[in-house]
Design a protein around this motif. Structure first.
Motif, PDB file in Angstrom:
ATOM      1  N   ALA A  40     110.855 -22.244 -28.617  1.00  0.00           N
ATOM      2  CA  ALA A  40     109.535 -22.052 -28.296  1.00  0.00           C
ATOM      3  C   ALA A  40     109.066 -21.184 -27.360  1.00  0.00           C
ATOM      4  N   ASP A  41     108.072 -20.308 -27.599  1.00  0.00           N
ATOM      5  CA  ASP A  41     107.534 -19.335 -26.782  1.00  0.00           C
ATOM      6  C   ASP A  41     106.840 -19.662 -25.472  1.00  0.00           C
ATOM      7  N   ALA A  42     106.194 -20.944 -25.510  1.00  0.00           N
ATOM      8  CA  ALA A  42     105.608 -21.367 -24.097  1.00  0.00           C
ATOM      9  C   ALA A  42     105.461 -22.854 -24.247  1.00  0.00           C
ATOM     10  N   LEU A  43     105.429 -23.473 -22.991  1.00  0.00           N
ATOM     11  CA  LEU A  43     105.132 -24.731 -23.085  1.00  0.00           C
ATOM     12  C   LEU A  43     103.851 -25.181 -22.125  1.00  0.00           C
ATOM     13  N   TRP A  44     102.875 -25.771 -22.546  1.00  0.00           N
ATOM     14  CA  TRP A  44     101.501 -26.013 -21.913  1.00  0.00           C
ATOM     15  C   TRP A  44     101.934 -27.479 -21.366  1.00  0.00           C
ATOM     16  N   VAL A  45     101.699 -27.821 -20.162  1.00  0.00           N
ATOM     17  CA  VAL A  45     101.896 -29.295 -19.879  1.00  0.00           C
ATOM     18  C   VAL A  45     100.829 -29.922 -19.131  1.00  0.00           C
ATOM     19  N   HIS A  46     100.121 -31.064 -19.833  1.00  0.00           N
ATOM     20  CA  HIS A  46      99.054 -31.768 -19.209  1.00  0.00           C
ATOM     21  C   HIS A  46      99.656 -32.643 -18.061  1.00  0.00           C
ATOM     22  N   ALA A  47      99.519 -32.300 -16.491  1.00  0.00           N
ATOM     23  CA  ALA A  47      99.968 -32.912 -15.567  1.00  0.00           C
ATOM     24  C   ALA A  47      99.821 -34.090 -15.146  1.00  0.00           C
ATOM     25  N   ARG A  48      99.682 -35.267 -16.515  1.00  0.00           N
ATOM     26  CA  ARG A  48      99.789 -36.744 -16.134  1.00  0.00           C
ATOM     27  C   ARG A  48     100.313 -37.283 -17.329  1.00  0.00           C
ATOM     28  N   LYS A  49     100.639 -38.681 -17.015  1.00  0.00           N
ATOM     29  CA  LYS A  49     101.569 -39.354 -18.026  1.00  0.00           C
ATOM     30  C   LYS A  49     100.269 -39.700 -18.989  1.00  0.00           C
ATOM     31  N   ALA A  50     100.980 -40.187 -20.077  1.00  0.00           N
ATOM     32  CA  ALA A  50     100.110 -40.888 -21.155  1.00  0.00           C
ATOM     33  C   ALA A  50     100.408 -42.283 -21.109  1.00  0.00           C
ATOM     34  N   TRP A  51      99.707 -43.169 -21.296  1.00  0.00           N
ATOM     35  CA  TRP A  51      99.988 -44.759 -21.534  1.00  0.00           C
ATOM     36  C   TRP A  51      99.542 -45.232 -22.919  1.00  0.00           C
ATOM     37  N   LEU A  52     100.579 -45.240 -23.663  1.00  0.00           N
ATOM     38  CA  LEU A  52     100.385 -45.431 -24.874  1.00  0.00           C
ATOM     39  C   LEU A  52     100.078 -46.813 -25.317  1.00  0.00           C
ATOM     40  N   GLN A  53     100.058 -47.727 -24.364  1.00  0.00           N
ATOM     41  CA  GLN A  53      99.688 -49.002 -24.624  1.00  0.00           C
ATOM     42  C   GLN A  53      98.719 -49.356 -23.714  1.00  0.00           C
ATOM     43  N   GLY A  54      97.523 -50.162 -23.797  1.00  0.00           N
ATOM     44  CA  GLY A  54      96.840 -50.666 -22.572  1.00  0.00           C
ATOM     45  C   GLY A  54      95.666 -49.671 -22.071  1.00  0.00           C
ATOM     46  N   LEU A  55      95.648 -48.342 -22.329  1.00  0.00           N
ATOM     47  CA  LEU A  55      94.555 -47.259 -22.184  1.00  0.00           C
ATOM     48  C   LEU A  55      94.260 -46.733 -23.346  1.00  0.00           C
ATOM     49  N   SER A  56      92.848 -46.427 -23.305  1.00  0.00           N
ATOM     50  CA  SER A  56      92.280 -45.646 -24.390  1.00  0.00           C
ATOM     51  C   SER A  56      92.387 -44.353 -24.176  1.00  0.00           C
ATOM     52  N   PRO A  57      92.241 -43.389 -25.133  1.00  0.00           N
ATOM     53  CA  PRO A  57      92.119 -41.930 -24.880  1.00  0.00           C
ATOM     54  C   PRO A  57      91.567 -41.311 -23.902  1.00  0.00           C
ATOM     55  N   LYS A  58      90.238 -41.885 -23.636  1.00  0.00           N
ATOM     56  CA  LYS A  58      89.234 -41.535 -22.572  1.00  0.00           C
ATOM     57  C   LYS A  58      89.927 -41.836 -21.183  1.00  0.00           C
ATOM     58  N   GLU A  59      90.324 -43.310 -21.129  1.00  0.00           N
ATOM     59  CA  GLU A  59      91.112 -43.493 -19.988  1.00  0.00           C
ATOM     60  C   GLU A  59      92.265 -42.724 -19.632  1.00  0.00           C
ATOM     61  N   ASN A  60      93.089 -42.250 -20.476  1.00  0.00           N
ATOM     62  CA  ASN A  60      94.303 -41.442 -20.483  1.00  0.00           C
ATOM     63  C   ASN A  60      94.027 -40.119 -19.917  1.00  0.00           C
ATOM     64  N   ARG A  61      92.712 -39.565 -19.846  1.00  0.00           N
ATOM     65  CA  ARG A  61      92.328 -38.214 -19.444  1.00  0.00           C
ATOM     66  C   ARG A  61      92.118 -38.424 -17.672  1.00  0.00           C
ATOM     67  N   ASP A  62      92.086 -39.755 -17.287  1.00  0.00           N
ATOM     68  CA  ASP A  62      91.619 -39.882 -16.041  1.00  0.00           C
ATOM     69  C   ASP A  62      92.336 -40.812 -14.976  1.00  0.00           C
ATOM     70  N   ILE A  63      92.916 -42.111 -15.772  1.00  0.00           N
ATOM     71  CA  ILE A  63      93.192 -43.089 -14.858  1.00  0.00           C
ATOM     72  C   ILE A  63      94.787 -42.572 -14.468  1.00  0.00           C
ATOM     73  N   PRO A  64      95.916 -42.202 -15.272  1.00  0.00           N
ATOM     74  CA  PRO A  64      97.080 -41.630 -14.894  1.00  0.00           C
ATOM     75  C   PRO A  64      96.824 -40.760 -13.968  1.00  0.00           C
ATOM     76  N   PRO A  65      97.614 -40.566 -12.692  1.00  0.00           N
ATOM     77  CA  PRO A  65      97.350 -39.727 -11.729  1.00  0.00           C
ATOM     78  C   PRO A  65      97.836 -38.349 -12.257  1.00  0.00           C
ATOM     79  N   LEU A  66      97.265 -37.398 -11.733  1.00  0.00           N
ATOM     80  CA  LEU A  66      97.699 -35.934 -11.927  1.00  0.00           C
ATOM     81  C   LEU A  66      98.960 -35.451 -11.042  1.00  0.00           C
ATOM     82  N   ASP A  67      99.616 -35.045 -11.548  1.00  0.00           N
ATOM     83  CA  ASP A  67     101.052 -34.560 -10.736  1.00  0.00           C
ATOM     84  C   ASP A  67     101.371 -33.325 -10.906  1.00  0.00           C
ATOM     85  N   TYR A  68     100.700 -32.116 -10.263  1.00  0.00           N
ATOM     86  CA  TYR A  68     100.619 -30.696 -10.598  1.00  0.00           C
ATOM     87  C   TYR A  68     102.096 -30.401 -10.041  1.00  0.00           C
TER      88      TYR A  68
END
Length: 331
Positions: free
Chosen positions: A161-189
């Motif tokens: 791989a030439d690069a890795l872009w990291v969205h700095a929060r977890k994704a919860w695959l169960q229990g959260l909608s895609p919209k909630e996954n953009r806000d609820i899990p805390p960011l961890d820069y």
């Protein structure tokens, strides 16, 4: 490691948002930022209507194609097709948490199978001569981000791989909608910063909740690139400051009148091909955020631009509502 300067800032791939019309519009605001397509499923790229899914205007360069999938053979074929269309990079989605994506065994759920992701990257690298990159989360569900992100990063870089872009929060695959996954899990820069410190020779970019170009500049003290998502879409005017702040160009005020004429001409071509004005203008609603007249601009684009037969005259009427003189006086 990617050395292309355009990787300093990118506009994130966003489903239903970063289509070809959005990208053409964003390119009027920044000449250098890297633009991404929406995620295109590998099967669709192989078997679907390719021009509709993959076609783009040459003005959009530098532009990258994001693919979704988990079959190395299919991803390799889709990558070859994307390279043939002229994209400058192929990116693998390992971050989308939607149920639909999970059911196809791709997106964020692939964080749980880093070896498979590495196999996908290796197959894509063998298929194309352009860069292959990955966009991921720091982990999913109950994974320890310290372990999960390292495993994913080490695997994909070993695979080429030439690069890795990291969205700095977890994704919860169960229990959260895609919209909630953009806000609820805390960011961890800091987790992404630690990854970059551990892999100084690798390109690590950060994504998630970055609100401005000034904030992007601050992140670049710790990582190689910054990806803007919702801020770039909802307040696209911020992109006008990207080239001077991040690429060292001479600051130039945006000629908004010329921009409107460019977009009106672009929309006219789209309408001639059977499209509608609203397909283009829906991405422009937030352009004048914070300026006097912005509310009227939004109203016109949200109503008149969606009517059958609407054309460039709607854009011009909406632009006439913006009070630049009033903005200067307020400043």
């Amino acid at each position: 490691m990617l050395k292309n300067q355009y990787y300093r800032v990118a506009v994130a791939p966003m489903m239903d948002w970063t289509d070809r019309h959005c990208r053409f519009f964003h390119r009027q605001l920044t000449r250098h930022a890297l633009l991404y397509t929406e995620m295109v499923v590998a099967d669709a790229a192989i078997h679907g209507q390719r021009e509709r899914l993959l076609g783009f205007d040459a003005v959009e360069h530098p532009v990258a194609l994001q693919l979704g999938g988990s079959d190395p053979r299919k991803l390799a074929e889709a990558a070859r097709i994307g390279e043939g269309f002229g994209y400058g990079e192929i990116n693998l989605n390992v971050g989308c948490p939607s149920d639909r994506v999970q059911s196809g065994t791709f997106g964020a759920c692939l964080m749980q199978t880093p070896a498979l992701v590495a196999n996908c990257v290796a197959a894509m690298k063998a298929a194309v001569a352009i860069p292959v990159t990955v966009k991921c989360r720091i982990g999913v569900d109950d994974q320890d981000p310290e372990v999960a992100l390292d495993a994913l990063a080490d695997g994909v870089f070993a695979a080429g791989a030439d690069a890795l872009w990291v969205h700095a929060r977890k994704a919860w695959l169960q229990g959260l909608s895609p919209k909630e996954n953009r806000d609820i899990p805390p960011l961890d820069y800091d987790r992404v910063y630690r990854l970059k410190a551990r892999l100084p020779q690798r390109f690590i970019g950060i994504n998630g909740g970055v609100p401005s170009i000034d904030e992007a500049v601050r992140h670049l003290g710790h990582v190689d690139g910054v990806m803007l998502g919702r801020a770039a879409y909802h307040t696209p005017g911020i992109l006008a400051g990207a080239d001077a702040a991040l690429y060292g160009t001479v600051p130039e005020p945006v000629d908004f009148a010329a921009l409107i004429e460019t977009m009106a001409a672009y929309a006219a071509r789209h309408i001639e091909q059977g499209g509608r004005l609203g397909h283009v203008t829906r991405h422009m609603v937030g352009l004048f955020h914070g300026l006097p007249g912005a509310r009227r601009w939004r109203q016109i684009l949200s109503t008149d631009a969606t009517k059958p037969g609407a054309g460039g005259e709607v854009l011009r009427a909406a632009f006439a509502a913006i009070d630049f003189a009033g903005a200067e006086e307020a400043a």
